[in-house]
Design a protein around this motif. Structure first.
Motif, PDB file in Angstrom:
ATOM      1  N   SER A 487       0.770  -1.184   0.246  1.00 23.72           N
ATOM      2  CA  SER A 487      -0.303  -0.093  -0.031  1.00 23.72           C
ATOM      3  C   SER A 487       1.101   1.401  -0.224  1.00 23.72           C
ATOM      4  N   LEU A 488       0.069   2.477  -1.388  1.00 19.87           N
ATOM      5  CA  LEU A 488       1.082   3.578  -1.072  1.00 19.87           C
ATOM      6  C   LEU A 488       0.404   4.406  -1.517  1.00 19.87           C
ATOM      7  N   TYR A 489       0.451   5.169   0.079  1.00 24.42           N
ATOM      8  CA  TYR A 489      -0.438   6.882   0.341  1.00 24.42           C
ATOM      9  C   TYR A 489       0.120   8.483   0.399  1.00 24.42           C
ATOM     10  N   LEU A 490       0.226   8.431  -0.531  1.00 23.21           N
ATOM     11  CA  LEU A 490       0.272   9.882  -0.851  1.00 23.21           C
ATOM     12  C   LEU A 490      -0.271  10.973  -0.852  1.00 23.21           C
ATOM     13  N   LYS A 491      -1.519  10.924  -0.536  1.00 22.38           N
ATOM     14  CA  LYS A 491      -3.005  11.552  -0.452  1.00 22.38           C
ATOM     15  C   LYS A 491      -2.318  12.926   0.376  1.00 22.38           C
ATOM     16  N   GLY A 492      -2.670  14.264  -0.738  1.00 26.16           N
ATOM     17  CA  GLY A 492      -2.099  15.193  -0.070  1.00 26.16           C
ATOM     18  C   GLY A 492      -1.969  16.362   0.405  1.00 26.16           C
ATOM     19  N   ASN A 493      -0.388  16.218  -0.537  1.00 28.12           N
ATOM     20  CA  ASN A 493       0.490  16.522  -0.442  1.00 28.12           C
ATOM     21  C   ASN A 493       1.540  17.411  -1.538  1.00 28.12           C
ATOM     22  N   ARG A 494       2.074  18.312  -1.767  1.00 28.27           N
ATOM     23  CA  ARG A 494       2.760  18.539  -3.042  1.00 28.27           C
ATOM     24  C   ARG A 494       3.549  17.910  -3.698  1.00 28.27           C
ATOM     25  N   PHE A 495       2.636  16.678  -4.174  1.00 28.98           N
ATOM     26  CA  PHE A 495       4.103  15.865  -4.833  1.00 28.98           C
ATOM     27  C   PHE A 495       3.611  16.419  -6.231  1.00 28.98           C
ATOM     28  N   SER A 496       5.162  16.467  -7.469  1.00 30.61           N
ATOM     29  CA  SER A 496       4.341  16.974  -8.879  1.00 30.61           C
ATOM     30  C   SER A 496       5.480  15.755  -9.558  1.00 30.61           C
TER      31      SER A 496
END
Length: 1007
Positions: A487-496
């Motif tokens: 599982s990989l959760y990156l929700k709600g960040n500033r990744f581009s």
């Protein structure tokens, strides 16, 4: 003088004659003892032991036999053969012919059969140990054993009513252990209260109910009192304060209430106190005087008030577990700073203040669990060098500051949980030193910066949750190194930047959530190769280009691509009522079937004249098709009425269908039959396009149903009667599956009903059921290796986890078994057959509210609570799944003749988990010896799932975590939170005593 000598000769002759007679009878009796022992050896001839190597028929005396001791007259006085791999049935009438026998120790073997009345003939016994065997039946009267001082019947397997009245004459008894046997429920035995020489009393898990009598205070010699895992109620009697010699008191898992009694402070010798999982309340003021405590476990009660400051001065304390209470205030700053402190769990209270700084002062702490409180301040710097730490969990507090750099890279850290706090800073490069970390929870904080490249060297990570922080930068292609990632959760960040194509190397990925970031570029087309992917959320980014057709091959329960810059047609296979909202916020997308989007090709130039001609042609062709359709329909109706009583069909589709109800109905014939069940038959349907489906015909005719029951070999409990409209089984299955979409739950395409027919149309699973692969004659042809079995276990567990925890309302399957776990072409499992399922209307609690009262299930898989209650909740499914795990590990059926009459696989497995060797012997012999340790890990999970008391069983969410921890070839030890496991993960070993003092190496052990 000579006359005197001569006169003495006859007397000397008499003495010599008497001596010779005595020798004759002595030798004769010794010979009798020899024959008894040789007969005992013969009855245990199949034992895999070297103990009998010295037991030879040609021996003149038994005194030299291994495990045998004799008295001064060469009579056998002791049989001492514990843990010697003895196998077979004991004839106690024969053994008790050894008239000088004072000690009989056969504990920790594999003895079976009944303990007969002949045991009562061993009248000189002072020591009897039959513990940890597999006897059956009830315990006979043993009141003749009046000299008995040591009696250990723990885990013997005896059942029924225990003869407590046999204890009345055993006034010399000092050690009594009767626990961990499936005895009939009874009040606390008053006969025990008169045994005033007892120093050891173990009555855990032997079905005691009612109150603890105040006369327990009469047993003043007790140093150990264990009454746990029973049905005891009421308050702890104040008289227990008279037991001033106690060093261990265990009362956990009862229904005790009230406060810790006044006078409890008198137990100043107490080292181990466990009253967890009760209903106790009040403060902990009586405990603050017990300064010799080593372990204190009071979790899952209703204690309130502050943790006494005196706890910080307990110089021997190594374990402190107070979670799930109502405690307030700070923890003592010195707590855990004196001894070799091991773990603390104070989660789910209302504690405030800072984390005590010195709990790892001596470098032995393994678990720090403080989640769900109101702690503030920062993490003390001391923990950055706590190399023994395996779990560090402080989520859901008000902690802040920068995480000490060394904490990220602790070498034995398996689980780092900092979620729901106010931490800031970045992930330190030291994370690469954490070689065994599996889960990283950082969600809902203020972390920032780019992900360090060193993070991708933590190759055992299976879950990363960075949601709702301020992380930025691009996601490195090195993500491919995390091959175990689930599982990989990156929700709600500033990744581009772009989503790296290398992510497909993470072949175990089940959940991806990159929503609410600034990812750009195309969606990687190779995402469709992630066969395990169940949830994909890429919404609220800046993704462009087309939606890859490859996503159509995924079996997703969640797909969300909304609010991006995607363009082009939505793949046809993704266009259904469940996914329609998944594409909103992409104005350049088009669809020919979803009204929310513009039709594909609608922007192409077309003259009015051409548009008119095309419209006319379209109308004409439509009319022709309508007429043809009506003619075909009428003809089919006439034909159908001849072959079926049905007047009309009601089709409810749950996915886009490329077949008609007539194709399905026509498949219901004998040559397509592939399976039979308690509620109907299953048929295989091959469509014209080559697609295969499975059609389940639910019984509606009572006569047909009864006939099928007679043919069906499995014993299915409580088949429900027909009611108006659809059958209950049909309703349950449709209700349970119509809204369920999970990669490990069978896919339901539609339901078809008429006045007298009910059909369910599923995806077809070509490899049949797990039962077939394990137990039928074809299992040799398609033998499952351990890796396949493990993947099936994990996948099925995830399917059940979704049903219990992932649906809007929990779904209880109620008939989990290996024949209801189907396998696709890749041997991926699907939970199937929801004919007995129950959708819970609220939260299922252990008190039984909101639980179904209908008995359901299959013999061998049914949870034991059916014996005393009809209340069923999710924990019943957990028990049944535990049986499936035992099938996978042992290769045995749930019911086998070798288990004994009225015994099942759970009884058989638990009765043989007495040593490492016996546990390894349980594993299916087809599994190579080199990897049987991996199988044993799963077997231990199965044992936890099949715990007798439902409250002790883990949730399916915890089961999934444990199975992931047990992944084959894992190079780390399993470390499981007590917050999830309660007492289930503790292993118990009976202490042996010398001169009334405990042997520290043989006390209760905890992982």
């Amino acid at each position: 003088m000579s006359s005197k000598v001569n006169s003495s000769i006859p007397g000397a002759s008499v003495q010599i004659l008497l001596f010779l007679l005595l020798c004759f009878f002595s030798v004769s009796t010794s010979v009798d003892d020899l024959q008894v022992l040789l007969q005992l050896k013969s009855s245990l001839s199949k034992s895999n032991t070297k103990a009998f190597d010295s037991w030879k028929p040609e021996s003149t005396s038994a005194c030299n036999f291994t495990g045998i001791s004799c008295d001064s007259n060469n009579f056998v006085s002791s049989i001492d053969l514990p843990r010697n791999k003895l196998f077979g049935s004991i004839e106690f009438h024969s053994v008790c012919e050894l008239k000088s026998l004072t000690k009989l120790d056969l504990g920790g073997n594999s003895l079976f059969g009944t303990i007969t009345d002949g045991l009562n003939n061993c009248t000189k016994l002072t020591y009897l140990d039959l513990s940890a065997n597999s006897f059956s039946g009830s315990m006979p009267d043993f009141s003749n054993l009046v000299d008995l001082r040591f009696l250990n019947l723990n885990k013997t397997g005896i059942s029924g009513v225990f003869p407590w009245n046999s204890l009345q004459k055993l006034s010399s008894l000092e050690f009594l252990s009767v626990g961990d046997n499936p005895l009939s429920r009874s009040e606390f035995p008053t006969e025990v209260l008169n045994l005033n020489k007892l120093y050891w009393l173990y009555l855990t898990n032997c079905s005691l109910e009612g109150r603890i009598p105040k006369e327990i205070g009469n047993l003043t010699e007790l140093i150990n009192l264990e009454l746990s895992f029973n049905y005891l109620t009421g308050e702890i009697p104040a008289e227990i304060g008279k037991l001033t010699k106690l060093w261990q008191l265990e009362l956990y898992l009862n229904q005790l209430s009230g406060k810790i009694p006044v006078g409890f402070r008198n137990l100043t010798n107490l080292k181990r106190f466990d009253a967890s999982t009760n209903r106790l309340e009040g403060d902990l003021s009586e405990i603050k005087f017990l300064s010799n405590l080593e372990t204190l476990q009071l979790f899952e009660n209703k204690f309130s008030g502050q943790v006494p400051e005196e706890f910080g001065e307990f110089k021997f304390l190594v374990n402190l577990s107070l979670y799930t209470n109502k405690l307030t205030g700070p923890l003592p700053k010195k707590v855990g700073s004196w001894a070799d402190f091991n773990f603390i769990d104070v989660s789910e209270n209302y504690l405030t203040g800072e984390i005590p700084p010195d709990m790892c002062k001596r470098g032995t702490m393994q678990k720090l669990l403080m989640l769900g409180n109101r702690f503030n301040g920062s993490i003390p710097a001391n923990y950055a060098s706590c190399s023994s730490m395996t779990r560090f969990r402080v989520s859901n507090n008000s902690l802040s500051g920068v995480v000490p750099e060394g904490l990220w890279g602790l070498p034995n850290l398996d689980f780092l949980d900092l979620a729901d706090n106010r931490f800031e800073g970045s992930i330190a490069p030291a994370v690469q030193n954490s070689k065994v970390i599996t889960q990283l929870h950082l969600e809902n904080n203020q972390f920032s910066g780019e992900l360090p490249p060193e993070m991708f060297k933590a190759s055992f990570l299976n879950l990363i949750d960075l949601s709702f922080n301020q992380f930025s930068g691009e996601l490195s292609p090195d993500i491919e190194k995390l091959t175990k990632l689930n599982s990989l959760y990156l929700k709600g960040n500033r990744f581009s930047g772009e989503i790296p194509n290398s992510i497909i190397q993470c072949t175990h990925l089940n959940n991806i959530d990159f929503s609410q970031n600034s990812f750009s570029g195309d969606i990687p087309s190779n995402l469709g190769s992630l066969e395990s992917l169940n949830s994909l959320n890429l919404s609220r980014n800046q993704l462009t280009g087309r939606i890859p057709d490859s996503l159509s091959s995924l079996k997703l329960s969640l797909l969300d691509l909304s609010n991006n810059r995607l363009s082009g047609p939505i793949p046809q296979s993704l266009q259904n009522s469940y996914n329609n909202e998944s594409f909103l916020g992409n104005p350049e997308l088009c669809s020919s079937s979803i009204r929310l989007f513009k039709p594909c090709g609608s922007d192409s130039p077309m003259s009015p004249k051409l548009r008119t001609i095309l419209s006319c042609l379209l109308v004409f062709m439509t009319l022709v098709l309508v007429v043809l359709a009506m003619l075909i329909f009428v003809r089919k109706r006439k034909r159908d009425r001849k072959s079926s009583k049905s007047d009309s069909w009601d089709v409810k589709s749950f996915r886009i269908l490329n077949f008609t109800e007539q194709e399905v109905v026509s498949s219901i014939k004998q040559e397509n039959l592939i399976g039979k069940g308690g509620s109907g038959n299953v048929y295989r349907l091959v469509l014209d396009n080559g697609k295969e489906l499975a059609v389940k015909h639910i019984w509606k005719n009572d006569a047909d149903r009864e006939d099928n029951r007679k043919r069906h070999r499995s014993v299915t409990a409580a088949m429900l009667m027909k009611r108006s409209g659809n059958l209950p089984e049909f309703d349950a299955e449709v209700a349970a599956l119509s809204s369920v979409q999970h990669v490990n739950v069978v896919k339901l395409y539609c339901s078809i009903t008429s006045e007298d027919s009910s059909l369910l149309v599923y995806e077809y699973l070509p490899h049949g059921s797990l039962w077939d692969r394990l137990h039928t004659c074809d299992k040799v042809i398609g033998r499952l290796d351990w890796e396949a079995r493990y993947e099936i276990a994990l996948g099925a567990a995830k399917g059940l986890e979704y049903l219990h925890h992932g649906c809007n309302r929990p779904v209880i399957h109620r008939d989990v078994k290996s024949s209801n776990i189907l396998l696709d072409e890749f041997l991926k499992p699907r939970i199937a057959d929801f004919g007995l399922a129950k959708i819970v209307q609220g939260v299922c609690r252990d008190d039984g509210k909101d639980a179904t009262h209908v008995i359901a299930g299959t013999h061998g898989y049914i949870a034991p609570e059916y014996a005393y209650t009809y209340k069923v909740n999710e924990k019943s499914d957990v028990y049944s799944f535990g049986v499936v795990l035992m099938e996978l590990v042992t290769g045995k059926r749930p019911i086998e003749p070798e288990f004994g009459e009225n015994k099942d696989i759970v009884y058989w497995v638990c009765g043989r988990m007495t040593s490492r060797e016996s546990i390894m012997d349980l594993v299916d012999t087809s599994i190579p010896i080199a990897i049987r340790e991996d199988a044993v890990k799963v077997l231990k999970v199965a044992v936890l799932c099949t715990t007798r008391l439902p409250a002790l069983r883990p949730s399916m969410r915890a089961v999934v975590q444990m199975l992931e921890d047990a992944e084959p070839c894992r190079l780390i030890a399993i470390a499981i939170d007590k917050s999830n496991s309660m007492k289930q993960f503790a292993e118990y070993k009976e202490a042996e005593y010398k001169d009334g003092k405990p042997n520290n190496n043989s006390n209760k052990l905890s992982p």
